[in-house]
Design a protein around this motif. Structure first.
Motif, mmCIF file in Angstrom:
data_model
loop_
_atom_site.group_PDB
_atom_site.id
_atom_site.type_symbol
_atom_site.label_atom_id
_atom_site.label_comp_id
_atom_site.label_asym_id
_atom_site.label_seq_id
_atom_site.Cartn_x
_atom_site.Cartn_y
_atom_site.Cartn_z
ATOM 1 N N LEU A 21 6.149 -0.731 7.934
ATOM 2 C CA LEU A 21 5.987 0.683 7.597
ATOM 3 C C LEU A 21 7.318 1.232 7.116
ATOM 4 C CD1 LEU A 21 4.245 3.251 7.633
ATOM 5 C CD2 LEU A 21 4.930 3.569 10.005
ATOM 6 N N VAL A 22 7.324 1.815 5.915
ATOM 7 C CA VAL A 22 8.551 2.356 5.343
ATOM 8 C C VAL A 22 8.295 3.787 4.892
ATOM 9 C CG1 VAL A 22 10.322 2.078 3.558
ATOM 10 C CG2 VAL A 22 9.201 0.057 4.524
ATOM 11 N N GLU A 23 9.074 4.714 5.449
ATOM 12 C CA GLU A 23 8.977 6.112 5.032
ATOM 13 C C GLU A 23 9.913 6.321 3.856
ATOM 14 O OE1 GLU A 23 9.258 9.066 8.131
ATOM 15 O OE2 GLU A 23 8.310 7.720 9.567
ATOM 16 N N ILE A 24 9.375 6.925 2.787
ATOM 17 C CA ILE A 24 10.149 7.111 1.566
ATOM 18 C C ILE A 24 10.213 8.592 1.195
ATOM 19 C CG2 ILE A 24 9.653 4.795 0.679
ATOM 20 C CD1 ILE A 24 7.490 6.074 -1.126
ATOM 21 N N PRO A 25 11.252 9.001 0.463
ATOM 22 C CA PRO A 25 11.326 10.394 0.013
ATOM 23 C C PRO A 25 10.384 10.627 -1.151
ATOM 24 C CG PRO A 25 13.169 9.150 -0.860
ATOM 25 C CD PRO A 25 12.394 8.214 0.044
ATOM 26 N N SER A 26 10.206 11.881 -1.492
ATOM 27 C CA SER A 26 9.455 12.230 -2.698
ATOM 28 C C SER A 26 10.339 13.135 -3.549
ATOM 29 C CB SER A 26 8.151 12.940 -2.340
ATOM 30 O OG SER A 26 8.417 14.220 -1.821
ATOM 31 N N ALA A 39 0.859 -1.187 0.000
ATOM 32 C CA ALA A 39 0.000 0.000 0.000
ATOM 33 C C ALA A 39 0.893 1.234 0.000
ATOM 34 C CB ALA A 39 -0.911 0.005 1.216
ATOM 35 N N VAL A 40 0.354 2.341 -0.481
ATOM 36 C CA VAL A 40 1.137 3.573 -0.517
ATOM 37 C C VAL A 40 0.247 4.770 -0.200
ATOM 38 C CG1 VAL A 40 0.899 3.868 -3.011
ATOM 39 C CG2 VAL A 40 2.795 4.947 -1.855
ATOM 40 N N ASP A 81 -4.320 -8.107 4.103
ATOM 41 C CA ASP A 81 -3.741 -8.444 2.808
ATOM 42 C C ASP A 81 -2.567 -7.545 2.436
ATOM 43 O OD1 ASP A 81 -5.342 -6.206 2.520
ATOM 44 O OD2 ASP A 81 -6.179 -6.797 0.587
ATOM 45 N N ILE A 82 -2.206 -6.624 3.316
ATOM 46 C CA ILE A 82 -1.113 -5.696 3.037
ATOM 47 C C ILE A 82 0.131 -6.106 3.828
ATOM 48 C CG2 ILE A 82 -0.332 -3.306 3.271
ATOM 49 C CD1 ILE A 82 -3.192 -2.447 2.641
ATOM 50 N N ALA A 83 1.250 -6.256 3.104
ATOM 51 C CA ALA A 83 2.520 -6.649 3.721
ATOM 52 C C ALA A 83 3.392 -5.439 4.039
ATOM 53 C CB ALA A 83 3.280 -7.603 2.798
ATOM 54 N N ILE A 84 3.332 -4.425 3.179
ATOM 55 C CA ILE A 84 4.189 -3.245 3.328
ATOM 56 C C ILE A 84 3.354 -1.995 3.089
ATOM 57 C CG2 ILE A 84 6.211 -2.010 2.445
ATOM 58 C CD1 ILE A 84 7.247 -4.731 1.428
ATOM 59 N N LEU A 85 3.543 -1.002 3.932
ATOM 60 C CA LEU A 85 2.909 0.301 3.740
ATOM 61 C C LEU A 85 4.008 1.328 3.501
ATOM 62 C CD1 LEU A 85 0.666 2.410 3.722
ATOM 63 C CD2 LEU A 85 0.695 2.375 6.222
#
Length: 118
Positions: free
Chosen positions: A91-96, A13-14, A63-67
């Motif tokens: 939970l993974v915080e990502i840049p934009s 998920a994102v 059903d979600i493994a990674i957010l």
């Protein structure tokens, strides 16, 4: 405690800005099932309550493994993100594109550093 199979967790998920979400959708993570999406596009008009509601929904789904969440979006709901302690979904915080990654704001990285004694 309810029993569930980790093999059921097959989605990513994102929650993020339009460019990040679009890129990930083009990479193939998009999934819509009975009006339930696994993504939320956040812009300047998106209410904080909508971001929190999506975060709650995605972290409770089986059903979600990674957010994945853009770090600047996570900042808008930082108390909720900091309270999240579950292993799944990860939970993974990502840049934009417009907001570079700042390790000092990443709650997961802070927790890891605390565990290793840094």
């Amino acid at each position: 405690m309810t029993s569930f199979n980790l093999k059921d967790r097959s989605l990513i998920a994102v929650i993020g800005d339009e460019d990040s979400v679009t890129g990930l959708l083009l990479a193939g993570i998009g999934h819509v099932n009975q009006q339930r999406k696994n993504f939320l596009i956040v812009d300047a008009k998106t209410q904080v309550s909508a971001i929190e509601a999506a975060f709650q929904e995605y972290t409770e789904r089986r059903d979600i493994a990674i957010l994945l969440i853009n770090q600047h979006v996570a900042e808008k709901i930082r108390p909720t993100v900091d309270k999240y302690q579950q292993a799944f979904p990860a939970l993974v915080e990502i840049p934009s594109k417009d907001h570079p990654y700042d390790p000092s704001k990443d709650s997961i990285l802070k927790r890891v550093q605390k565990l290793v004694g840094e």
